[in-house]
Design a protein around this motif. Structure first.
Motif, PDB file in Angstrom:
ATOM      1  N   TYR A 414     -39.532  22.360  41.285  1.00  0.00           N
ATOM      2  CA  TYR A 414     -40.469  21.730  40.358  1.00  0.00           C
ATOM      3  C   TYR A 414     -40.460  20.215  40.524  1.00  0.00           C
ATOM      4  CZ  TYR A 414     -42.607  20.475  35.853  1.00  0.00           C
ATOM      5  OH  TYR A 414     -43.415  19.957  34.868  1.00  0.00           O
ATOM      6  N   ARG A 415     -39.256  19.622  40.567  1.00  0.00           N
ATOM      7  CA  ARG A 415     -39.187  18.172  40.726  1.00  0.00           C
ATOM      8  C   ARG A 415     -39.727  17.744  42.091  1.00  0.00           C
ATOM      9  NH1 ARG A 415     -35.537  13.722  38.260  1.00  0.00           N
ATOM     10  NH2 ARG A 415     -36.029  11.980  39.644  1.00  0.00           N
ATOM     11  N   ALA A 416     -39.459  18.519  43.117  1.00  0.00           N
ATOM     12  CA  ALA A 416     -39.977  18.177  44.446  1.00  0.00           C
ATOM     13  C   ALA A 416     -41.502  18.174  44.455  1.00  0.00           C
ATOM     14  CB  ALA A 416     -39.453  19.159  45.487  1.00  0.00           C
ATOM     15  N   LEU A 417     -42.121  19.071  43.692  1.00  0.00           N
ATOM     16  CA  LEU A 417     -43.585  19.089  43.606  1.00  0.00           C
ATOM     17  C   LEU A 417     -44.108  17.871  42.854  1.00  0.00           C
ATOM     18  CD1 LEU A 417     -44.246  22.880  42.884  1.00  0.00           C
ATOM     19  CD2 LEU A 417     -44.284  21.690  45.084  1.00  0.00           C
ATOM     20  N   LEU A 418     -43.424  17.479  41.776  1.00  0.00           N
ATOM     21  CA  LEU A 418     -43.807  16.254  41.080  1.00  0.00           C
ATOM     22  C   LEU A 418     -43.735  15.062  42.029  1.00  0.00           C
ATOM     23  CD1 LEU A 418     -41.911  16.522  37.644  1.00  0.00           C
ATOM     24  CD2 LEU A 418     -44.160  17.412  38.220  1.00  0.00           C
ATOM     25  N   GLU A 419     -42.652  14.981  42.766  1.00  0.00           N
ATOM     26  CA  GLU A 419     -42.454  13.862  43.682  1.00  0.00           C
ATOM     27  C   GLU A 419     -43.501  13.862  44.793  1.00  0.00           C
ATOM     28  OE1 GLU A 419     -37.590  13.569  43.068  1.00  0.00           O
ATOM     29  OE2 GLU A 419     -38.454  14.765  44.710  1.00  0.00           O
TER      30      GLU A 419
END
Length: 557
Positions: A414-419
């Motif tokens: 999830y965080r990788a997609l935000l980034e």
């Protein structure tokens, strides 16, 4: 003096929202949302259930009329404001969202003879089934040295009007011939309100290759493209093109009865939804960029000069703010990307944990992801789940996550997609700067900035920019209402121009998102690796993503 109000009508992808706004100070008095009953149709037609081909995305125009019928009267009832106190109406709409209509302005799909014809319906902005037509338009324009292509980063889109019209002609020539006009849905709504089939210079400029001096692509170009298209501009695209910030007309008796407003109420020329968020955020000066952050992300840059910018999806003089050049770039999957992950890729234990705590999966993932340090998950993603709009302009690209192991958790992805979405925005900003179009201020509007603090902090850290957030939760509707105030004019309690409307009516939140220097240093390293992946799959001739899509289409054709 009696208080004066304006109405902004915001037609989004899933619903339409009406906001009643105080014309003096921009206070939002009441709002109401009407969901589209037919929704977004990607698999089958309503009624018959006829199956749609891959990459089709359509809607039913009757849903838009329900917004006028239900939401406009509702905001009047909820506020107690009388119809005579409303001096102007503004409309914003997704674009290019296009429909064929007959000589009376009736959509073909609302006629019995064409209810089972896919091409008779609204082609939504994210309809991607005209890719072959779009590629041919680009090839011919490049071969002929057509100047219009340079205003769009050297490449058009299957989402735009000419490609969609040509697809209709190729696949359903009888629909093409029957159509008196092909209209942007925003222009069609204004037509239904005023009886005037005017076209928006905003939509025509960004989505139909129209130029205020040159007009549409020449008959010579269109004839070479397809002899049947030679007279397209003077026939199927007929209608005066007017700049935004001008009056399209007044409410007809029929429209007044539908909405509960008074006949003659001023209606502004339609504006693209994301573009309405620019004045709605208070941005009216050169060097200001506004990110409209929702299902997709649209970047609007204001400048006092015109330049060739890689991957820009349009530069139009007077296209967003009169007197300035408005640039558009974008990412086609942001909120949609996070929604996809939550809806299709999280394990059951995440849902169970969030349910047990009484919070949504989005909130649970944001909380867990916020506990990580930048780079702590060991992942890097390309945010191309719906293709790449800027700077590569390639719809056949797809998503990618690198670095997953047996220890990878949902919050890591999830965080990788935000980034990844933040890296994509930095790529766009750098493209502007490399072309000499400077950015001095960065604004954000839409639903995501208000809901996801982690996302906004990551955007600040990755870009190294302070981000100001529009105070309104309905920034695009507010921007549309501001154009309605300009259409009414100062003599009727509106505004003389959009700059005055922005000063009086737009607000930003006191809190801003500032970059964390330590985080930025790590993200600078990760961004270098993102650029390597970006160029490998996007520029390096490594066409595995396109080949996977080709095989998929063959197997499901």
């Amino acid at each position: 003096m009696e208080k004066r109000y304006v109405i902004g009508i915001d037609f989004g992808t899933e619903s339409g929202r009406v906001v009643l706004v105080d014309a003096d100070n921009g206070d939002e008095i009441a709002d109401h949302e009407t969901r589209y009953a037919h929704g977004v149709m990607m698999e089958r037609l309503p009624g018959s259930g006829k199956r749609l081909e891959p990459d089709w995305t359509i809607q039913h125009p009757g849903d838009y009329l329900e917004v006028l019928r239900h939401s406009v009267p509702q905001v009047l009832r909820a506020s107690g404001v009388g119809p005579g106190q409303v001096v102007g109406i503004g409309v914003d709409f997704t674009s290019c969202t296009m429909l064929p209509v007959d000589e009376r302005g009736t959509p073909l799909c609302m006629q019995d003879a064409y209810r089972d014809e896919p091409h008779a319906y609204v082609k939504l902005w994210k309809h991607h089934a005209a890719e072959e037509e779009s590629a041919r338009i680009d090839e011919l324009a490049a071969a002929r040295g057509e100047t219009f292509l340079g205003r769009y980063g050297g490449k058009g889109s299957s989402e735009w009007m000419l490609a969609k019209i040509w697809q209709t002609l190729n696949e359903a020539p009888h629909i093409y011939e029957t159509a008196h006009r092909f209209m942007e849905a925003g222009d069609w709504i204004v037509y239904r309100l005023t009886g005037n089939p005017v076209r928006s210079g905003c939509s025509a400029g960004y989505k139909a290759f129209w130029h205020k001096t040159d007009g549409y692509p020449s008959p010579s170009f269109l004839k070479t493209l397809d002899p049947r298209l030679e007279r397209l501009a003077e026939t199927k695209l007929s209608g005066e093109v007017r700049p935004i910030g001008t009056k399209a007309g007044g409410l007809t008796e029929e429209a007044a009865a539908l909405t509960g407003l008074l006949p003659g109420t001023a209606v502004a020329v339609a504006v693209i939804d994301a573009h309405a968020g620019v004045p709605g955020s208070g941005a009216v000066k050169p060097g200001q960029m506004v990110m409209a952050m929702g299902t997709s992300l649209c970047h609007m840059m204001l400048s006092d000069k015109e330049a060739a910018v890689e991957g820009v999806r349009g530069v139009v003089e007077d296209g967003i703010i009169p007197g300035l050049y408005g640039y558009e770039a974008g990412q086609p999957a942001v909120g949609d990307l996070f929604g996809w992950f939550v809806g299709h890729a999280v394990p059951a234990y995440v849902q169970e944990s969030s349910d047990g705590e009484g919070i949504s999966v989005h909130v649970w993932l944001e909380r867990e992801a916020a506990r990580q340090k930048p780079g702590g998950h060991g992942l890097l993603a390309l945010d191309w789940w719906n293709g790449n709009r800027s700077v590569l302009a390639e719809t056949d690209l797809s998503g990618l996550v690198v670095g997953m192991t047996l220890q990878t958790k949902p919050e890591d992805i999830y965080r990788a997609l935000l980034e990844a979405t933040a890296f994509g925005t930095r790529k766009i900003i750098e493209a502007f700067e490399a072309s000499g179009v400077a950015m001095h201020e960065l604004f954000a509007c839409g639903g995501l900035p208000r809901r996801n603090r982690l996302l906004m902090q990551i955007f600040a850290d990755v870009t190294g920019r302070e981000i100001k957030v529009a105070a309104s939760s309905q920034t695009t509707a507010l921007g549309a209402a501001m154009f309605g105030a300009v259409a009414a004019g100062s003599e009727r309690g509106g505004c003389a121009d959009i700059a005055e409307a922005a000063v009086r009516m737009a607000k930003v939140r006191e809190e801003t998102f500032r970059p964390n220097p330590e985080h930025k240093a790590v993200y600078d390293e990760l961004y270098r690796e993102y650029c390597r992946l970006h160029d490998l799959f996007g520029r390096g001739g490594f066409r595995v993503m396109q080949e996977l899509k080709r095989i998929k289409l063959e197997q499901n054709g």
